[in-house]
Design a protein around this motif. Structure first.
Motif, short mmCIF file in Angstrom:
data_model
loop_
_atom_site.label_atom_id
_atom_site.label_comp_id
_atom_site.label_asym_id
_atom_site.label_seq_id
_atom_site.Cartn_x
_atom_site.Cartn_y
_atom_site.Cartn_z
N TYR A 147 0.84 -1.19 0.00
CA TYR A 147 0.00 0.00 0.00
C TYR A 147 0.88 1.25 0.00
O TYR A 147 1.81 1.36 0.82
N ASN B 221 5.16 14.46 1.14
CA ASN B 221 3.78 14.01 1.32
C ASN B 221 2.83 14.93 0.57
O ASN B 221 3.13 16.11 0.36
N VAL C 277 -5.77 -4.70 3.18
CA VAL C 277 -5.31 -3.42 3.68
C VAL C 277 -5.88 -3.21 5.08
O VAL C 277 -7.09 -3.23 5.27
N ARG D 286 -3.03 3.33 6.61
CA ARG D 286 -3.33 2.07 5.93
C ARG D 286 -2.04 1.35 5.56
O ARG D 286 -1.04 1.97 5.19
N TYR E 63 -0.74 -2.60 3.70
CA TYR E 63 -1.14 -3.88 3.13
C TYR E 63 -0.44 -5.01 3.86
O TYR E 63 0.78 -4.98 4.04
N GLN F 4 10.38 -8.12 12.76
CA GLN F 4 11.34 -7.99 11.66
C GLN F 4 11.18 -6.65 10.96
O GLN F 4 11.65 -6.47 9.84
N PRO G 213 4.03 6.70 7.64
CA PRO G 213 3.73 7.67 6.58
C PRO G 213 2.99 8.87 7.16
O PRO G 213 2.00 8.69 7.88
N GLY G 214 3.48 10.05 6.90
CA GLY G 214 2.83 11.25 7.39
C GLY G 214 3.24 11.65 8.79
O GLY G 214 2.72 12.61 9.35
N ASN H 244 4.70 -17.58 6.99
CA ASN H 244 3.90 -17.26 5.81
C ASN H 244 2.84 -18.33 5.64
O ASN H 244 3.01 -19.47 6.05
#
Lengths: 438, 438, 438, 438
Positions: free
Chosen positions: C231, C437, D209, D229, D231, D371, D378-379, D437
């Motif tokens: 994402y 951003n 997401v 958000r 993923y 890990q 972000p932001g 996984n």
């Protein structure tokens, strides 16, 4: 001294027995009394400290006060009580590991670098350990009072000299601990008296074969023996020590930046460690101050300069058109003068100028760097056993210092004493007496 | 020697002038011839090398061969050509920076640690630099042939002795470079002849005041002067050097693991660096081998042990119930014997036993560690100027070695030569002659 | 990349096989031709060097050119010839030890720190080693020409990509070797053309789930796979790289002295290493110059800034009110643009500005630091055996760089390539593309 | 966390205010009560200590307990009292220098490396300093009780969370101090109850997401925001933590000697530091023991393994055929479970197994290595001023840990908390939850 030599050869007599041979009954009595005095003096030196002060090591050379207190007790426990007092039980089996310094034959040792990390045993427990050892020692000495020739007495004597060495280390170490603390605590509250200073003069040493070293009458460490012949060329030794004012001139003249004045390793050290003055000197508002046992004070111009390395002493001497004395020169010169001065027992703990004239300041102000390496005397024989295992093992890359400092116990100073430190050591009370060729 | 002293006092005469004072015309002629010989010998030592071998420094003590070739030329350029040959132009202005070793007054220097990182000038360019300097030097010497008292001649003499010191360093350095290489190249192809060994015997040194040091007749470095009186107690010096077989016994007896045999700093070094044998010894299929200038070979039991530190020499002597000689003892003993041996000029480059009897092996096998620290002689006076700026600046924390090794040029060895290295140096051809008290 | 990842999963097809699966015959032919080209290109890069230049390592990250030449040959010998060419004999048994980099399963390795100390094999011998390996490789490839599905072909492909990585390292390493030399040699003689610069602009990345990573068609290293969903929030990426002029403003504004701009470890590094500008920048007569492959030149204001660490890139971005792009942002943005630029094959070896407008400079100027740590993609599976033993073993404490530099071979660059270096690495051609951003 | 982030964005509400916005009057009351509780809890943790224990720092990561006590008070003094209580006088002007940790904008700081060398102020004086600050804080909070929107309240909240971080550090630090002491003191006297262990099981994380990060309702550090958000591919997370018994199998299988299991830097660390087990594990008479807060005890096989580095956690996971979880996986999985466990407030201070089934042990046992590198969300926007000056300055070369340990205060734990340490940190209560996984 880091580290120090400790052993008197088997024939060595206690200092109260000037005629040598087996100590008489007077000696056992004197040692019994000295034991109480020396042990009490060590604890007296701790009076100005709070619990926290006993714990830390402010640099690798510095041991915690707590460790000094315990190690000197361990010494009596290990070399006197365990072999000679049958019923003796160690207070705590782990102390033997924690408080051995470097005696390989005496068993495993705690890593020196970690001495300052050990919070337990507590200070109170260490004092209890001292009391435990003292009780056993007193009992043993009382038992042997009627046997002054018993080997325990010479071990007691060694143990007391050993403890006196640690008294001096303790003072230098705690000074460094206080200096490291931004709060800058003071050990003494008394103000320092300003002092006068004598005109410099020179004492002539006559050319010829001289004898130096200890003659075997009275206590001495094994590195002071044997007394032996050595050839000394004619030379002059300065009447008094170099003063703070004189050393400040060297600084003002750019001494710390002038490569030709320095040994190669010395100039590298000056630059690596960014030395610009002796340890404990500080510029405050454009004038030199000195951190003393009584806190930070304006520099006393007449007091002997102290807390400098061999490198600095050597460079200063070159700048002054002179040199450091050799070990034999110093011993020959000093023998004409009594072992007298202001020692740690006086509680003053600061070198200070003497307004008298003539040769002076051999003892009780600062240790005096020589230009002699610390090497065995001809015919030197190390003793056997754990105590003597390593008598000469520090005879590399160290310089001889002579005399005694204000941090030395009075009864520990003598004309033949060989103190030694490496070129860059500065935290002891070390200074400069100049010499020159004739 | 790392680093070395370089300067003869102004009054020093070249070695061809035994009477001292101003050198006669014979000296100028001899020096002119010596110049060609010494310079050629340096290049001869490079014959077994390929271009790549000249470039690297395998540890901090080791300089690249290329650097030795250039630095010895820089010495003549800086101290002879620039001040004395008016028309002289340096081949490359940057060389003065690159090839100065440690002469502060001669200007800025390239960092020693980076010597082995400099790929240009190339080897060929360095040889061209040598030729450039040689041409100018020859022209200058020819011009001054009729003026044997000109100060240039004493500078030439110093420069040649300086270059001879670098010949010895070059050999020890290239041995280490080859040893570092897993391909293990060989410098010599000739096999080493097995050798016999003499019974050990002892030479008596008489008690008394002896004179040691250089008398001023002939060339010498300033640290060899002045000749002076010193008191020596009676002692015995071993007739010959300690052999590989004898040293292997020390190892087999656990010598490297027995703390009481070692100086404290020595035992720490042994453990830190995990020493278990001299440098260049290796176990191959359960037997000792030695990396030599001719590659890896089974240890010759009769050859003198070499490539060991002062720590190891000192520990071995203690194990053997003896000690290392003092500097005066060695000089007094050696004076009875000629300066003869197998030097680097012979092209053999390996110490080897001598089956003769009586005192031997003073010169041409291995340098012999003493128990004397490297200190100034009484009355030592450093010379002035850049050349003499720092004559005594290495006089701390080093030991005197005496004699000369198989890597020393024959004409460079003399009874009064004072070589010096720190306690842990092993890459030079160093060994052991025992001494004992009487 | 130090060190680098090397392995394609078994299913990976060579790049000439866009459909994936077993490579067709066209691929074998192409690889056979590529082998000659890549091997020749490596040697072409050595053309400007003299023998001495091949030997040294100017810092721990730098390998000698000689070692690069030999190691890339060792790779083919170890992973192709030894297992697949029965009659193959190694030229020298010791090379396997000397030229292994870090493949534990491939046997013991020579200590990396000593690479620059090994004078033998000589440069000539290393070229002979290359020829020896090439002859055997060519024979083997000819033999297998008719079997394009043979696993040897994928090993050849990996070996060629491996060699291309070392081409880039070789260039960066030799630049550092030349810079370390006070003689400051030049690798290129051609002058650098001055360049224009585009107005900065911004490319929008759309918010959403994107796919990144290699799709398996064509050659790739295993760390580029698997292709996976991620994402990405909306963001803007700068059209072009930060220029020297822009970076000089950061310096002039006190950027290197402003703690708030830096990561904590970055500011500590700046102070410890006394950084005041990118590596290779120098003040000459009050103006910035840059040491380039063509020697020292005045800074080109329009060229992309290069040779800076992640710490510096990150601080610059903060100063500029922006940030570094993330790895997915960079890949998404770059996919719209072709893999084109000035690569090492062009012989220019200097980043230079492009006067065009719009997004540019993704490939062929400088590697671009991201703010993404080097971590495994979801579902990443290391391959087996010595080649794949440690594919992910460098996935700690390193940052992703994207793109390709002027020192990268053209055929080695691709949109999914993941280069990585630690925070303080500066000797590679590294630079800055800003992001912000939305 | 070393060091930690500290700042809530201006809009952040105290945790008692789930609706966000300005805290209501209930919050001021709650904070006033929390102040007393948190401050008292810090001192309660010191109950088992003697004066000496407060002074030392047993390694660079460890601060003296005395320093923790003072620094947390300095925090309130500097950020609350000085700016907001007009009549406030610092108890001692030098404390601001001594007890600042790393806030450059808050003035000069005492060198971290010397924290353990400072014997004065004494422990008693530090407690007096706490009381001095508390008196002023209580007065100020009482004054502002009627103004719950005053910014002081959010500073109080931050200060309390800051103090809770230091509670956890204090516990881990004192454990290390006790471990360093050969006397091995115990902090707790209570014996540890043996525990059962659940069968391992796996919790499925659904592909898609997800949103992670703090939503702004209630207190949080700035690095937990913004909620965003991300993923996440489908994955399984282990129901419970790896146990001592399971980790012992890894050791017995040669895990510490198997290079392929380790990150390259990890294996180098294992060899450099000679790690063979987690910190605090010891072999006693052939069986594993563990140094705990209650002294040395036989290893509890069912308790979660703790005191291991990221390197070890990563290698163990590889050995077990699994991997560490990513940060988003952990947060998504944990959100289904309450923040409950045995925290430092319970006085137990040892992780212990839970015999229940199903996902468990998210909070109150050990921090769980992920890990994921510690990077900004972000932001992410750092706050302004000294408090926020460096919020992100530790975002390099560290790994995220999630959850909370037995040394964490209960009210300090939450689902979005981002703890971080470098790869080799072991002295915190750190452990392993596996992932795989799908």
């Amino acid at each position: 001294m880091t580290p120090h030599t400790l052993v008197a050869p088997p024939s060595a007599a206690p200092s109260s027995s000037p005629q040598g041979g087996a100590p008489g009954s007077r000696d056992a009595v004197a040692l019994r009394r000295a034991y109480d005095q020396v042990r009490a003096q060590t604890e007296l030196l701790c009076d100005p400290l709070v619990t926290e002060d006993f714990v830390v090591s402010s640099m690798p050379d510095v041991s915690p006060t707590k460790w000094h207190l315990a190690h000197t007790s361990w010494f009596f426990e290990t070399f006197v009580l365990t072999p000679h007092l049958r019923q003796y039980q160690p207070l705590n089996a782990k102390y033997a590991f924690l408080f051995n310094s470097y005696y390989v034959q005496a068993g495993e040792r705690h890593c020196r670098a970690q001495r300052g990390l050990v919070t337990r045993p507590t200070v109170q427990e260490v004092f209890a350990y001292r009391a435990w050892v003292d009780d056993a020692m007193r009992f043993l000495m009382d038992t042997l009072a009627s046997d002054p020739a018993h080997e325990v007495w010479s071990l007691v004597e060694i143990g007391l000299h050993h403890e006196q060495q640690h008294q001096e280390l303790l003072v230098a170490d705690i000074k460094h601990v206080f200096f490291t603390n931004p709060m800058r605590p003071a050990y003494l509250t008394s103000a320092l008296a300003p002092a006068g200073v004598a005109e410099q003069g020179w004492q002539r040493i006559e050319e010829g074969v001289h004898e130096i070293g200890h003659d075997g009458n009275g206590f001495h460490f094994d590195n002071e023996a044997p007394r032996h012949r050595t050839y000394v060329a004619a030379a002059d030794l300065a009447h008094r020590l170099v003063t703070n004012a004189e050393y400040a001139e060297f600084i003002a003249d750019g001494g710390y930046h002038s490569a030709p004045l320095w040994l190669s390793a010395g100039f590298a050290t000056v630059n690596d460690l960014q030395w610009t003055a002796p340890l404990y000197w500080e510029r405050v508002a454009d004038s030199w101050h000195e951190f003393t046992m009584a806190g930070l004070h304006p520099l006393d111009p007449n007091a002997p300069v102290t807390h400098l390395s061999h490198y600095e002493a050597d460079a200063y001497a070159r700048w002054a058109g002179a040199r450091l004395p050799t070990e034999p020169e110093w011993e020959v010169a000093s023998r004409l003068h009594p072992v007298a001065g202001r020692f740690v027992d006086s509680g003053i703990l600061h070198p200070s100028a003497n307004a008298g004239s003539g040769p002076q300041q051999f003892f009780g102000d600062v240790w005096q760097w020589t230009q002699s390496a610390y090497l065995p005397y001809p015919g030197y024989k190390p003793a056997g056993g754990a105590l003597g295992e390593y008598n000469g093992k520090f005879m590399s890359d160290q310089w001889i210092l002579r005399g005694a400092s204000c941090a030395t116990p009075a009864s520990h100073a003598r004309h033949t004493y060989r103190n030694f430190f490496p070129s860059d050591a500065r935290w002891q009370f070390t200074g400069i007496r100049l010499a020159r060729n004739v």
